[in-house]
Design a protein around this motif. Sequence first.
Motif, PDB file in Angstrom:
ATOM      1  N   LEU A  99      -6.488  -0.238   5.418  1.00  0.00           N
ATOM      2  CA  LEU A  99      -5.509   0.474   4.597  1.00  0.00           C
ATOM      3  C   LEU A  99      -4.291  -0.421   4.413  1.00  0.00           C
ATOM      4  O   LEU A  99      -3.663  -0.849   5.389  1.00  0.00           O
ATOM      5  N   LYS A 100      -3.956  -0.716   3.153  1.00  0.00           N
ATOM      6  CA  LYS A 100      -2.779  -1.505   2.809  1.00  0.00           C
ATOM      7  C   LYS A 100      -2.003  -0.780   1.728  1.00  0.00           C
ATOM      8  O   LYS A 100      -2.583  -0.346   0.727  1.00  0.00           O
ATOM      9  N   LEU A 101      -0.699  -0.647   1.937  1.00  0.00           N
ATOM     10  CA  LEU A 101       0.175   0.037   0.986  1.00  0.00           C
ATOM     11  C   LEU A 101       1.326  -0.891   0.627  1.00  0.00           C
ATOM     12  O   LEU A 101       2.003  -1.429   1.522  1.00  0.00           O
ATOM     13  N   SER A 102       1.558  -1.078  -0.657  1.00  0.00           N
ATOM     14  CA  SER A 102       2.680  -1.886  -1.110  1.00  0.00           C
ATOM     15  C   SER A 102       3.989  -1.144  -0.864  1.00  0.00           C
ATOM     16  O   SER A 102       4.155   0.000  -1.284  1.00  0.00           O
ATOM     17  N   GLY A 103       4.916  -1.805  -0.165  1.00  0.00           N
ATOM     18  CA  GLY A 103       6.198  -1.179   0.136  1.00  0.00           C
ATOM     19  C   GLY A 103       6.216  -0.439   1.452  1.00  0.00           C
ATOM     20  O   GLY A 103       7.150   0.332   1.701  1.00  0.00           O
ATOM     21  N   ALA A 104       5.233  -0.655   2.309  1.00  0.00           N
ATOM     22  CA  ALA A 104       5.183   0.050   3.590  1.00  0.00           C
ATOM     23  C   ALA A 104       4.481  -0.825   4.616  1.00  0.00           C
ATOM     24  O   ALA A 104       3.627  -1.656   4.292  1.00  0.00           O
ATOM     25  N   LEU A 105       4.861  -0.639   5.892  1.00  0.00           N
ATOM     26  CA  LEU A 105       4.177  -1.270   7.009  1.00  0.00           C
ATOM     27  C   LEU A 105       3.106  -0.319   7.518  1.00  0.00           C
ATOM     28  O   LEU A 105       3.371   0.860   7.722  1.00  0.00           O
ATOM     29  N   VAL A 106       1.893  -0.849   7.721  1.00  0.00           N
ATOM     30  CA  VAL A 106       0.770  -0.027   8.171  1.00  0.00           C
ATOM     31  C   VAL A 106       0.204  -0.655   9.431  1.00  0.00           C
ATOM     32  O   VAL A 106      -0.156  -1.837   9.449  1.00  0.00           O
ATOM     33  N   MET A 107       0.125   0.147  10.503  1.00  0.00           N
ATOM     34  CA  MET A 107      -0.508  -0.290  11.737  1.00  0.00           C
ATOM     35  C   MET A 107      -1.836   0.453  11.878  1.00  0.00           C
ATOM     36  O   MET A 107      -1.863   1.682  11.993  1.00  0.00           O
ATOM     37  N   ILE A 134       2.258   4.589   9.538  1.00  0.00           N
ATOM     38  CA  ILE A 134       2.830   4.060   8.294  1.00  0.00           C
ATOM     39  C   ILE A 134       4.343   4.202   8.358  1.00  0.00           C
ATOM     40  O   ILE A 134       4.858   5.283   8.682  1.00  0.00           O
ATOM     41  N   THR A 135       5.052   3.104   8.016  1.00  0.00           N
ATOM     42  CA  THR A 135       6.517   3.135   7.923  1.00  0.00           C
ATOM     43  C   THR A 135       6.909   2.680   6.520  1.00  0.00           C
ATOM     44  O   THR A 135       6.827   1.484   6.208  1.00  0.00           O
ATOM     45  N   PRO A 136       7.350   3.584   5.640  1.00  0.00           N
ATOM     46  CA  PRO A 136       7.770   3.182   4.279  1.00  0.00           C
ATOM     47  C   PRO A 136       9.071   2.392   4.319  1.00  0.00           C
ATOM     48  O   PRO A 136       9.993   2.721   5.082  1.00  0.00           O
ATOM     49  N   ASN A 137       9.157   1.378   3.468  1.00  0.00           N
ATOM     50  CA  ASN A 137      10.373   0.557   3.371  1.00  0.00           C
ATOM     51  C   ASN A 137      11.141   0.786   2.077  1.00  0.00           C
ATOM     52  O   ASN A 137      12.208   0.200   1.898  1.00  0.00           O
ATOM     53  N   ALA A 138      10.614   1.593   1.187  1.00  0.00           N
ATOM     54  CA  ALA A 138      11.262   1.820  -0.101  1.00  0.00           C
ATOM     55  C   ALA A 138      11.095   3.284  -0.472  1.00  0.00           C
ATOM     56  O   ALA A 138      10.109   3.942  -0.107  1.00  0.00           O
ATOM     57  N   ALA A 139      12.084   3.802  -1.219  1.00  0.00           N
ATOM     58  CA  ALA A 139      12.043   5.188  -1.694  1.00  0.00           C
ATOM     59  C   ALA A 139      11.197   5.228  -2.960  1.00  0.00           C
ATOM     60  O   ALA A 139      11.657   4.861  -4.046  1.00  0.00           O
ATOM     61  N   GLN A 140       9.964   5.684  -2.836  1.00  0.00           N
ATOM     62  CA  GLN A 140       9.048   5.732  -3.964  1.00  0.00           C
ATOM     63  C   GLN A 140       7.892   6.662  -3.622  1.00  0.00           C
ATOM     64  O   GLN A 140       7.834   7.221  -2.519  1.00  0.00           O
ATOM     65  N   ALA A 141       6.994   6.807  -4.561  1.00  0.00           N
ATOM     66  CA  ALA A 141       5.801   7.627  -4.351  1.00  0.00           C
ATOM     67  C   ALA A 141       4.665   6.733  -3.876  1.00  0.00           C
ATOM     68  O   ALA A 141       4.491   5.614  -4.363  1.00  0.00           O
ATOM     69  N   PHE A 142       3.883   7.236  -2.939  1.00  0.00           N
ATOM     70  CA  PHE A 142       2.766   6.502  -2.372  1.00  0.00           C
ATOM     71  C   PHE A 142       1.481   7.298  -2.596  1.00  0.00           C
ATOM     72  O   PHE A 142       1.470   8.536  -2.451  1.00  0.00           O
ATOM     73  N   ASP A 143       0.431   6.580  -2.955  1.00  0.00           N
ATOM     74  CA  ASP A 143      -0.896   7.176  -3.154  1.00  0.00           C
ATOM     75  C   ASP A 143      -1.880   6.474  -2.231  1.00  0.00           C
ATOM     76  O   ASP A 143      -2.107   5.263  -2.353  1.00  0.00           O
ATOM     77  N   ILE A 144      -2.450   7.237  -1.318  1.00  0.00           N
ATOM     78  CA  ILE A 144      -3.475   6.722  -0.412  1.00  0.00           C
ATOM     79  C   ILE A 144      -4.828   7.050  -1.014  1.00  0.00           C
ATOM     80  O   ILE A 144      -5.157   8.214  -1.221  1.00  0.00           O
ATOM     81  N   PRO A 145      -5.637   6.054  -1.342  1.00  0.00           N
ATOM     82  CA  PRO A 145      -6.931   6.334  -1.978  1.00  0.00           C
ATOM     83  C   PRO A 145      -7.905   6.974  -0.997  1.00  0.00           C
ATOM     84  O   PRO A 145      -7.634   7.105   0.202  1.00  0.00           O
ATOM     85  N   ALA A 146      -9.045   7.391  -1.530  1.00  0.00           N
ATOM     86  CA  ALA A 146     -10.100   7.960  -0.687  1.00  0.00           C
ATOM     87  C   ALA A 146     -10.614   6.889   0.268  1.00  0.00           C
ATOM     88  O   ALA A 146     -10.896   5.765  -0.127  1.00  0.00           O
ATOM     89  N   LEU A 147     -10.716   7.240   1.546  1.00  0.00           N
ATOM     90  CA  LEU A 147     -11.157   6.314   2.578  1.00  0.00           C
ATOM     91  C   LEU A 147     -12.625   6.576   2.894  1.00  0.00           C
ATOM     92  O   LEU A 147     -13.035   7.723   3.099  1.00  0.00           O
ATOM     93  N   THR A 148     -13.411   5.507   2.939  1.00  0.00           N
ATOM     94  CA  THR A 148     -14.849   5.606   3.203  1.00  0.00           C
ATOM     95  C   THR A 148     -15.128   5.152   4.625  1.00  0.00           C
ATOM     96  O   THR A 148     -14.721   4.061   5.030  1.00  0.00           O
ATOM     97  N   VAL A 149     -15.837   6.007   5.385  1.00  0.00           N
ATOM     98  CA  VAL A 149     -16.198   5.736   6.779  1.00  0.00           C
ATOM     99  C   VAL A 149     -17.721   5.679   6.873  1.00  0.00           C
ATOM    100  O   VAL A 149     -18.410   6.534   6.311  1.00  0.00           O
TER     101      VAL A 149
END
Length: 472
Positions: A99-107, A134-149
């Motif tokens: 999982l990678k999100l632009s504008g946020a730190l993801v562990m 997840i730690t957002p670094n910017a005030a914006q909208a975030f969309d997490i796509p469907a995750l496949t396991v």
Amino acid sequence: MISLTDRVTAFASKPAPTVELCTSCGSGLAREDARSITTKLGTLLLVLISTCTLAAEPELRVQVTLQPAGQVMVGSLVELQLDVLTDTWFTSAPTLPDLKLSGALVMPPDGHAEHLNQTLDGKSFSGMRYSYLITPNAAQAFDIPALTVRATPGQASSELSGQSLPVHFVVTQPPGFQPGEPVLVAQGLRFTQKVTNSATPLKVGDSLTRQLTLQADGALAMSLPTPALGDVSGLSRYLKNPQVSTLDDGRGHFTGGQRIDTVTYRIDAQGHHTLPAIELKWWDAGSQQTRTAQVPAVDFDAVANSTYQPVFSISEDLKKLGQQSRLHLSRYGFGLATLLLGSVLLVWFARPFVHRAYLSWQARRQAKRAAWLQSADYAWQQIPPQLEGQPPQLSALYLWTRRSRKGLQLTGLGTRLQALLRACYGREPSKDQALLQLRQSLTTLHSQVEHNRESVAPTLRPLNPVHEKDFP
């Protein structure tokens, strides 16, 4: 342990109970009919149980939830819970997506999981819950796509895959923080310092170490801000690499982050010195308000050290380096460099012209040499070597007479040549004596030809005559 199938088979094989005929009521069943009905019922029940057992394929379900589900602030910690469930059991650990999100730190999950037991659609499921922090670094909208396991539950014929639903959330700026300003959101915060002196009392040349420890509950270690450790007059500052680590409860569960910054100051001047206080603004997620954490200033005095002399002076070294980096050019050197540069450019641009001139000179040289090889003088220079050769030859002499416009008649060149011919081709040949006399008279022969240049009529008639007078 006896299985259900074995029990049904044993029940079907038992003899049916005897049914006596009731004469009072006039009704009853024969013994053979009762046994037949019982056998058929047992067989049917066995087939139904076997069919249900063979048709049962395990299920794999994937669910996601966002915690907290309400308002999300910049710098806060958002937990994405990923539940992987099955109605049997897992033969190995599931394969989780990145999982990678632009504008946020993801562990990503660290391997620890929480065991779950749920009832979905009237069926019991068990599985594990993984957490993405997840730690957002910017005030914006975030969309997490469907995750496949991908996972392999027990009794599954092959690997199964499940997909979660997409998740959307909006991040806002906390009150009191400007856009672009680092924001630390935590449930609790501890900001302390530790000062260590290299000697007591402090003297010029000694050092002072200041260690700042920041611990934040409910915050990622990577999101902790860097404290302001500036320069202090009279002190030389040396920073160490920060130590960033994750805090847990001792059982592998995440609780927060920790950052340790260490700086060492070397005392360069005596007197009173002050390390300024350091403030850190942060957002309290529990009370929903802005707070400030601070470590106090550090005051100390340093006395002179008569035995201490700095090994080197940073300011002097920097000054010398700056002077060495300067380029000094005299007028003569500058003019010479300009002349050299102009010469290089002139040669570069004159290359085509020089090449053409060289080719022209080479062509003229070859033409001049070819004309020299076809001249009478060249033929004259070949006469002495041929006369002195063994055997002597007269080809160069014939070639010289032809190029000297004397034709091929050697008799017209003097009595010596006539004597040479008689000596070479007469009845009593005396060639050696005649050749010796010819070599002695070459100079006279050459001067005679130069003073008497008479045109010799060509021995052959002209080809392709143009005028009538040319015909015989």
